[in-house]
Design an enzyme around this catalytic site. Structure first.
Site, PDB file in Angstrom:
ATOM      1  N   ASP A  16      -6.875   4.600  -4.741  1.00 40.19           N
ATOM      2  CA  ASP A  16      -7.552   4.452  -3.452  1.00 40.19           C
ATOM      3  C   ASP A  16      -8.219   5.810  -3.202  1.00 40.19           C
ATOM      4  O   ASP A  16      -8.444   6.571  -4.147  1.00 40.19           O
ATOM      5  CB  ASP A  16      -6.551   4.067  -2.350  1.00 40.19           C
ATOM      6  CG  ASP A  16      -7.218   3.613  -1.060  1.00 40.19           C
ATOM      7  OD1 ASP A  16      -7.704   2.477  -1.006  1.00 40.19           O
ATOM      8  OD2 ASP A  16      -7.260   4.409  -0.087  1.00 40.19           O
ATOM      9  N   LYS A  37       0.854  -1.189   0.000  1.00 41.46           N
ATOM     10  CA  LYS A  37       0.000   0.000   0.000  1.00 41.46           C
ATOM     11  C   LYS A  37       0.887   1.235   0.000  1.00 41.46           C
ATOM     12  O   LYS A  37       2.062   1.162   0.380  1.00 41.46           O
ATOM     13  CB  LYS A  37      -0.911   0.015   1.234  1.00 41.46           C
ATOM     14  CG  LYS A  37      -2.190   0.813   1.056  1.00 41.46           C
ATOM     15  CD  LYS A  37      -3.223   0.087   0.219  1.00 41.46           C
ATOM     16  CE  LYS A  37      -4.524   0.875   0.127  1.00 41.46           C
ATOM     17  NZ  LYS A  37      -5.569   0.135  -0.600  1.00 41.46           N
TER      18      LYS A  37
END
Length: 448
Positions: free
Chosen positions: A169, A129
């Site tokens: 995201d 991430k």
């Protein structure tokens, strides 16, 4: 909280000591470890091989300066992050988040969750991430472009289709991915479509990727309801958020016959008893980049509420699709009182631990984000497949692949919960099924 096996408690204490002040990361690790008591009792090799300790420590953590210039010529400095957490199953895979709240602890929590989510898809992708504390809200296209180019000027060194494949995201949509991909291509002099996912259809993107996370969340909810002989059709649904995940969760719920009556943004929430007008919501949020007040102004029977929680709106199906820890214990009590049947997490860890406990204690079907929202990364992996084969699939074909993946994710979670003596516990099932897959791969690779 459930008591941990002594070996697991030792691991968790090490995580606390090594990562002070990272509350979300601690929460994510604890939630997984609480599911593993029965696993380590049956599989001492995971303890003997220090698999769990290794799993809780990222393979690589990157933090770097991102300088950029605004339209007035002022220089700003943000931080960029990429946590490459675990590559036992494949290249690191996970989104980039642009939001003022982003810090290393947030990125580590998201990356840790991504390991298990990606494993549940059954596709060969590891977990990672990244992101930045940059806030794209209110910035011009030119400012966002300059920021993305500066970020990629450092990030490009660490990514690649066989190494680490970022996606979008919160705060990172098609615009941002386009700017990032353009800078990567410019710096490397290579057209590597598979280095980023969430791309535009014109340059290697996949059909259904935009819709995938929201669609997958609702498909998982449908599968949960079916285990109780219930249907989604005719149910009253509330969604939190009004971004990409929330919009397409609402759209899929509507397609399956449900009635979505409320959604939210940072300025409050809107209730539309006629059912949300999805086309108008998309126009306001995706095209105009507006607020829910703009939506309410165009819908005569919709009401906007600046105060309170969207979870005060009675519903049978709740889909938290905004951000972490948004649905509290008090919200869970309100949902239970209104007769909620199922909660499926479209966002990453949007329910606090006490909220999850209240929901499960009251026999509410609960789908954790690592399972329910796996459709987004699954379709990203399908995008990687198309890029690798220089192919492009039709919408219907890709949607069918997504649906089958989500049906399989549900089945894996349900089966693991059953095998380990916790039938119907999707939190335990998701954690156990994905952990075993990753742990076995780590053991096979040796001590690395």
């Amino acid at each position: 909280m459930n008591a941990l096996d002594p070996a697991l408690q030792c691991v968790f204490q090490t995580v606390l000591d090594r990562n002070p002040g990272e509350a979300e990361f601690h929460q994510a690790v604890r939630e997984v470890l609480e599911s593993l008591n029965a696993v380590v009792a049956r599989h001492p090799e995971y303890v003997d091989g220090s698999v769990i300790e290794r799993l809780c420590e990222p393979e690589r953590q990157l933090m770097f300066r991102v300088p950029w210039t605004d339209d007035a010529g002022n220089i700003h400095i943000n931080r960029g992050f990429r946590v490459e957490f675990n590559s036992a199953l494949g290249p690191f895979k996970g989104g980039l988040r642009f939001h003022p709240t982003v810090n290393l602890g947030i990125v580590k929590f998201l990356g840790f969750e991504q390991i298990f989510k990606n494993a549940l898809t059954g596709l060969p992708i590891g977990g990672g991430k990244g992101g930045s504390d940059f806030d794209p809200k209110g910035r011009s296209d030119a400012e966002v472009m300059r920021f993305c180019q500066s970020l990629m000027t450092e990030l490009y060194r660490h990514i690649g289709e066989y190494t680490d494949v970022p996606a979008g995201d919160i705060g990172v949509g098609g615009r941002e991915i386009g700017y990032l991909f353009g800078q990567y291509k410019r710096i490397t002099n290579r057209y590597e479509s598979g280095v980023l996912t969430g791309k535009g259809l014109a340059y290697g993107g996949s059909q259904v990727r935009t819709e995938a996370t929201g669609y997958g969340t609702v498909i998982f909810a449908r599968e949960m309801l079916a285990t109780k002989g219930l249907e989604l059709a005719g149910r009253r649904v509330v969604v939190s958020g009004s971004g990409n995940v929330a919009i397409y969760a609402a759209q899929k719920a509507e397609q399956l016959g449900a009635k979505v009556v409320a959604c939210s943004d940072s300025g409050g929430y809107v209730v539309d008893e006629d059912g949300l007008d999805i086309a108008l919501l998309r126009q306001v949020k995706e095209v105009q980049r507006g607020r829910l007040t703009d939506y309410a102004a165009q819908r005569p029977h919709a009401t906007h509420h600046a105060d309170g929680s969207v979870w005060q709106v009675p519903c049978e199906i709740a889909l938290p699709c905004a951000t972490q820890n948004e649905l509290t214990g008090d919200d869970a009590k309100a949902l239970v009182a209104s007769g909620v049947l199922a909660v499926a997490e479209g966002a990453n860890m949007p329910c606090t631990p006490d909220a999850v406990a209240i929901l499960t204690e009251n026999s509410v079907l609960f789908a954790p984000g690592k399972a329910a929202n796996a459709g987004g990364v699954a379709t990203s992996a399908l995008e990687m497949q198309q890029n690798a084969s220089r192919d492009s699939w039709h919408f219907d074909h890709t949607e069918k692949r997504l649906e089958q993946i989500m049906v399989d994710v549900h089945a894996r979670c349900a089966e693991a919960a059953e095998v380990y003596g916790q039938p119907g516990n999707y939190v335990a099932g998701a954690n156990i099924s994905s952990f075993i897959q990753v742990a076995d791969a780590m053991l096979a690779h040796g001590v690395i």
